[in-house]
Design a protein around this motif. Structure first.
Motif, PDB file in Angstrom:
ATOM      1  N   TYR A 275       0.841  -1.205   0.000  1.00 26.02           N
ATOM      2  CA  TYR A 275       0.000   0.000   0.000  1.00 26.02           C
ATOM      3  C   TYR A 275       0.869   1.245   0.000  1.00 26.02           C
ATOM      4  N   LEU A 276       1.942   1.186   0.770  1.00 20.91           N
ATOM      5  CA  LEU A 276       2.853   2.316   0.808  1.00 20.91           C
ATOM      6  C   LEU A 276       3.507   2.541  -0.547  1.00 20.91           C
ATOM      7  N   TRP A 277       3.954   1.463  -1.161  1.00 17.17           N
ATOM      8  CA  TRP A 277       4.571   1.584  -2.490  1.00 17.17           C
ATOM      9  C   TRP A 277       3.599   2.227  -3.464  1.00 17.17           C
ATOM     10  N   GLN A 278       2.365   1.736  -3.449  1.00 15.47           N
ATOM     11  CA  GLN A 278       1.376   2.272  -4.390  1.00 15.47           C
ATOM     12  C   GLN A 278       1.088   3.738  -4.089  1.00 15.47           C
ATOM     13  N   TYR A 279       0.967   4.054  -2.821  1.00 15.41           N
ATOM     14  CA  TYR A 279       0.663   5.425  -2.429  1.00 15.41           C
ATOM     15  C   TYR A 279       1.795   6.363  -2.855  1.00 15.41           C
TER      16      TYR A 279
ATOM     17  N   ALA B 224     -12.211  -9.679   6.901  1.00  8.37           N
ATOM     18  CA  ALA B 224     -11.861  -8.969   5.672  1.00  8.37           C
ATOM     19  C   ALA B 224     -12.150  -7.481   5.794  1.00  8.37           C
ATOM     20  N   GLY B 225     -12.934  -7.082   6.819  1.00  7.99           N
ATOM     21  CA  GLY B 225     -13.217  -5.680   7.031  1.00  7.99           C
ATOM     22  C   GLY B 225     -14.370  -5.143   6.195  1.00  7.99           C
ATOM     23  N   ALA B 226     -15.245  -6.039   5.716  1.00  9.24           N
ATOM     24  CA  ALA B 226     -16.371  -5.587   4.893  1.00  9.24           C
ATOM     25  C   ALA B 226     -17.337  -4.763   5.725  1.00  9.24           C
ATOM     26  N   THR B 227     -17.949  -3.751   5.093  1.00  2.00           N
ATOM     27  CA  THR B 227     -18.935  -2.928   5.803  1.00  2.00           C
ATOM     28  C   THR B 227     -20.324  -3.566   5.716  1.00  2.00           C
ATOM     29  N   ILE B 228     -20.657  -4.052   4.534  1.00  2.00           N
ATOM     30  CA  ILE B 228     -21.972  -4.644   4.313  1.00  2.00           C
ATOM     31  C   ILE B 228     -21.827  -6.123   3.967  1.00  2.00           C
ATOM     32  N   VAL B 229     -22.618  -6.957   4.616  1.00  2.00           N
ATOM     33  CA  VAL B 229     -22.729  -8.349   4.166  1.00  2.00           C
ATOM     34  C   VAL B 229     -24.107  -8.530   3.552  1.00  2.00           C
ATOM     35  N   VAL B 230     -24.130  -9.085   2.358  1.00  2.00           N
ATOM     36  CA  VAL B 230     -25.415  -9.436   1.764  1.00  2.00           C
ATOM     37  C   VAL B 230     -25.553 -10.940   1.873  1.00  2.00           C
ATOM     38  N   ILE B 231     -26.665 -11.381   2.475  1.00  2.00           N
ATOM     39  CA  ILE B 231     -26.897 -12.813   2.589  1.00  2.00           C
ATOM     40  C   ILE B 231     -27.879 -13.242   1.518  1.00  2.00           C
ATOM     41  N   VAL B 232     -27.388 -14.096   0.647  1.00  2.00           N
ATOM     42  CA  VAL B 232     -28.260 -14.655  -0.380  1.00  2.00           C
ATOM     43  C   VAL B 232     -28.833 -15.936   0.220  1.00  2.00           C
ATOM     44  N   GLY B 233     -30.086 -15.881   0.648  1.00  2.00           N
ATOM     45  CA  GLY B 233     -30.674 -16.999   1.376  1.00  2.00           C
ATOM     46  C   GLY B 233     -31.819 -17.638   0.623  1.00  2.00           C
TER      47      GLY B 233
ATOM     48  N   LYS C 196      -6.616  -1.737   2.046  1.00  2.00           N
ATOM     49  CA  LYS C 196      -7.733  -1.851   1.117  1.00  2.00           C
ATOM     50  C   LYS C 196      -8.612  -3.030   1.515  1.00  2.00           C
ATOM     51  N   LYS C 197      -9.912  -2.778   1.556  1.00  2.00           N
ATOM     52  CA  LYS C 197     -10.844  -3.806   2.013  1.00  2.00           C
ATOM     53  C   LYS C 197     -11.989  -3.923   1.018  1.00  2.00           C
ATOM     54  N   PRO C 198     -12.655  -5.078   1.035  1.00  2.00           N
ATOM     55  CA  PRO C 198     -13.891  -5.158   0.261  1.00  2.00           C
ATOM     56  C   PRO C 198     -14.958  -4.355   0.986  1.00  2.00           C
ATOM     57  N   PHE C 199     -15.865  -3.720   0.240  1.00  2.00           N
ATOM     58  CA  PHE C 199     -16.957  -2.990   0.887  1.00  2.00           C
ATOM     59  C   PHE C 199     -18.105  -3.950   1.200  1.00  2.00           C
ATOM     60  N   VAL C 200     -18.330  -4.859   0.272  1.00  2.00           N
ATOM     61  CA  VAL C 200     -19.433  -5.814   0.439  1.00  2.00           C
ATOM     62  C   VAL C 200     -18.882  -7.231   0.491  1.00  2.00           C
ATOM     63  N   TYR C 201     -19.459  -8.023   1.371  1.00  2.00           N
ATOM     64  CA  TYR C 201     -19.157  -9.461   1.384  1.00  2.00           C
ATOM     65  C   TYR C 201     -20.461 -10.190   1.084  1.00  2.00           C
ATOM     66  N   VAL C 202     -20.447 -11.054   0.075  1.00  2.00           N
ATOM     67  CA  VAL C 202     -21.653 -11.794  -0.282  1.00  2.00           C
ATOM     68  C   VAL C 202     -21.580 -13.182   0.332  1.00  2.00           C
ATOM     69  N   ALA C 203     -22.512 -13.462   1.241  1.00  6.85           N
ATOM     70  CA  ALA C 203     -22.591 -14.792   1.851  1.00  6.85           C
ATOM     71  C   ALA C 203     -23.818 -15.505   1.300  1.00  6.85           C
ATOM     72  N   TYR C 204     -23.800 -16.813   1.310  1.00 13.25           N
ATOM     73  CA  TYR C 204     -24.978 -17.543   0.816  1.00 13.25           C
ATOM     74  C   TYR C 204     -25.175 -18.802   1.628  1.00 13.25           C
ATOM     75  N   THR C 205     -26.400 -19.323   1.570  1.00 12.35           N
ATOM     76  CA  THR C 205     -26.773 -20.336   2.561  1.00 12.35           C
ATOM     77  C   THR C 205     -26.722 -21.766   2.057  1.00 12.35           C
ATOM     78  N   GLY C 206     -26.245 -21.993   0.873  1.00 13.63           N
ATOM     79  CA  GLY C 206     -26.156 -23.381   0.436  1.00 13.63           C
ATOM     80  C   GLY C 206     -25.995 -23.473  -1.066  1.00 13.63           C
TER      81      GLY C 206
END
Length: 420
Positions: free
Chosen positions: A18-22, A373-382, A323-333
Motif C-alpha cells: 500500500y505504501l509503495w502504491q501510495y 476482511a473488514g467488509a462494511t456490508i454483508v449481503v446474505i443470499v438466502g 484496502k478492504k472489500p466494501f461488500v461481502y456476499v454470503a450464501y446459505t447453500g
RNA sequence: GCGGACGUAGCUCAACGGUUAGAGCACUGGACUGUGGCUCCAGGUGCUGCGGGUUCGAGUCCCGUCGUCCGCCCCA
C-alpha cells in the motif's frame, strides 16, 4: 523450503505494498504537474553503456555490476542506475529534435551486487527524473524543489539537503592538479582506503570519515574555490533560487558522487533515521554525457530517489488504511450459489469492491470471514429470502440488518460506498 | 570485497548436551444445525534454515552452506 529469496532480493506485499502504491501515485501526480513524462527503458542493456557512463574506476563498475553474456555472446548488464538508459533512449530516438526541455521520469528496479544491509538491496527501486536541454540553474533548483514538495507530501521531515558544484571540463582538471599536488606528500599519512583513492579517484578522499585523515586533510583545497567564472555564477544562481523557494540547504564542498559523469551541480538528500544508509535521494547535472554518447552537446540534470529507503521512512510518517472489500456476499447453500455468483459480479461491475467465500461453508464462517476482511456490508443470499425475491443485508459496523429488493439493495450500497 | 552477531510454529519468543520441543498472538472447526466481534472447548500449529561432523545422545558443540541484521567500503 525448496527455494527461497536470493540474497539481497525481497518480496513486497501486504501492508508494504500500500505504501509503495501510495508513494508511486503521489510521485506520478506531482511529476506530471511539473510536466515530466514517463519513460520505460529495458532492465538489460549493453554492459558498455554503463561501464562508460558511470566510470571504469567507480565501485559500481568495479565490483557491483550484474554482467553476463547472452546466447549470442553479447556482454549485457542489469542496469545499476537509470540515467544511462534514458540518455541512450534520448539519443537513439533523436529526442533532441523535440523542443527543449525534454523531461522524463521512471520507476523501476536497479541491480547492484553489494553486501546487503538495512535499506540496501541487490535489487532496489528508484524513482528517477531526467531533464534534457536546459543548462540554467533554474532546472537544478526546480529538481530540488520537486523533491522537497514530494517528500513533504509524504510527511517526511527532518531531511538534510546538501549541494555542491563539481565544476566543468574547463575548471575541474585544474582543481585535480591542485588537489594532487596538495596530497602528493601526505599520501603515506592517510588511511589505507585513502591511499587507494589517491590512485584511483582522488576526489573521494574529500569525504573520508577516518578521524586521522580528517585532521591531515583539514586544509585540503576545495573545488568551490577553483570554479571557473561560468561555474561560479551557475552555483551562486542556484543558491539564490533555492533561497527564493525557501529551501534550506547546506553547501557542502566535500560532496562527491559515485558516478563520474556529473558536472556542476550535485546534491544529496539525507536522513539520520536510516543508520549507515542515509542517502534517500541524490542527483546532479551531467552536461557532457549526451555528447559523449554521440548525441549533440546537450545540458542535462536529474536525480533518483531510493524507494526502499523512502518506504522505510514512510512506515513512521504515514498510516494508510488497508484496502478492504466494501461488500461481502454470503450464501446459505449450494442451491443458491448461482444467485450469489450473479450478485457478486453485479456489484463488481458497478465498481463496488466485493468479496465472497467461493465455497459452501457455514454462514457463521462466512460472517467471520466478512468481519476479518473488514467488509462494511454483508449481503446474505438466502433460500428463504429468494423465495420472496429479496436479499438480506447486514451492516457490520452499525449491527443492523433487514430485507430489501435487488434495486434498493444496489442503490443503498452505491450511496453508502460513495459517501465513505 | 573485509569484519562481527544471529537463524526454533504464519508472527513474537522460551527450552542446564538428556523423555514425544513449549507459551502468547494469529489460523481452522465446534459450543450457536441461517448471523461476525466476547467467552469457552478442540485442534494442523514444526524436516529447530539446509548439509555434514563430534557424541551413547545435538535445537544446544564444531565445520560448511544459504539467509537476515550490524559495522567498513560504497551507494539510493
Amino acid at each position: 523450503m525448496k527455494y527461497s529469496l536470493l540474497r539481497g532480493m525481497q518480496d513486497i506485499f501486504s501492508e508494504q505494498i500500500y505504501l509503495w502504491q501510495y508513494i508511486e501515485e503521489n510521485a506520478r501526480k506531482i511529476l506530471e504537474n511539473f510536466n515530466f513524462q514517463e519513460i520505460r527503458t529495458p532492465i538489460v542493456e549493453n554492459a558498455e553503456l554503463f561501464l562508460r557512463s558511470i566510470g571504469e574506476d567507480t565501485d559500481i563498475v568495479e565490483k557491483e555490476m550484474y554482467i553476463f553474456y547472452d546466447k549470442k555472446g553479447r556482454k549485457v548488464a542489469l542496469r545499476p542506475e537509470g540515467t544511462a538508459s534514458v540518455v541512450r533512449a534520448y539519443i537513439q530516438h533523436n529526442l533532441f529534435n523535440n523542443p527543449a526541455p525534454q523531461k522524463f521520469y521512471y520507476f523501476g528496479p536497479m541491480f547492484r551486487y553489494e553486501r546487503p544491509q538495512k535499506g540496501r538491496f541487490r535489487q532496489f527501486h528508484q524513482i528517477g527524473v531526467e531533464a534534457f536541454g536546459v543548462s540554467s540553474p533554474w532546472m537544478d533548483a526546480e529538481l530540488i524543489y520537486l523533491l522537497k514538495i514530494f517528500l513533504e507530501k509524504l510527511n517526511i521531515n527532518n531531511l538534510i539537503y546538501e549541494i555542491n558544484s563539481l565544476g566543468c571540463k574547463n575548471c575541474r582538471p585544474q582543481y585535480r592538479r591542485v588537489l594532487f599536488n596538495f596530497l602528493a606528500d601526505k599520501v603515506n599519512q592517510l588511511c589505507n582506503d585513502c591511499q587507494r583513492r589517491f590512485e584511483k579517484n582522488p576526489l573521494r578522499i574529500l569525504d573520508c570519515k577516518v578521524p586521522s585523515c580528517k585532521e591531515t586533510l583539514k586544509d585540503i583545497p576545495l573545488i568551490t574555490d577553483f570554479l571557473c567564472q561560468d561555474c561560479k555564477e551557475h552555483f551562486i544562481s542556484l543558491q539564490k533560487e533555492l533561497n527564493e523557494m525557501n529551501i534550506s540547504y547546506i553547501v557542502n564542498p566535500r560532496i562527491v558522487r559515485g558516478l563520474d559523469y556529473y558536472t556542476r551541480t550535485v546534491f544529496e538528500v539525507t536522513t539520520t533515521m536510516l543508520g549507515a544508509q542515509n542517502a534517500i535521494a541524490a542527483g546532479g547535472r551531467y552536461d557532457d554525457l549526451v555528447e559523449s554518447f554521440g548525441g549533440p552537446s546537450t545540458p542535462a540534470s536529474g536525480f533518483a530517489i531510493g524507494m526502499e529507503r523512502l518506504v522505510e521512512l514512510c512506515l513512521n510518517s504515514l498510516s494508510l488504511k488497508p484496502k478492504k472489500p466494501f461488500v461481502y456476499v454470503a450464501y446459505t447453500g449450494s442451491s443458491v450459489e448461482k444467485d450469489a455468483r450473479k450478485l457478486v459480479n453485479l456489484l463488481r461491475n458497478i465498481n463496488i469492491p466485493t468479496e465472497t467465500a467461493y465455497e459452501n461453508i457455514s454462514l457463521k464462517s462466512q460472517l467471520r470471514k466478512a468481519d476479518k476482511a473488514g467488509a462494511t456490508i454483508v449481503v446474505i443470499v438466502g433460500e428463504e429470502e429468494l423465495k420472496k425475491n429479496v436479499y438480506r443485508w447486514k451492516n457490520m459496523k452499525e449491527h443492523s440488518q433487514g430485507e430489501t429488493t435487488l434495486e434498493q439493495l444496489l442503490e443503498t450500497i452505491r450511496r453508502r460506498y460513495d459517501s465513505e
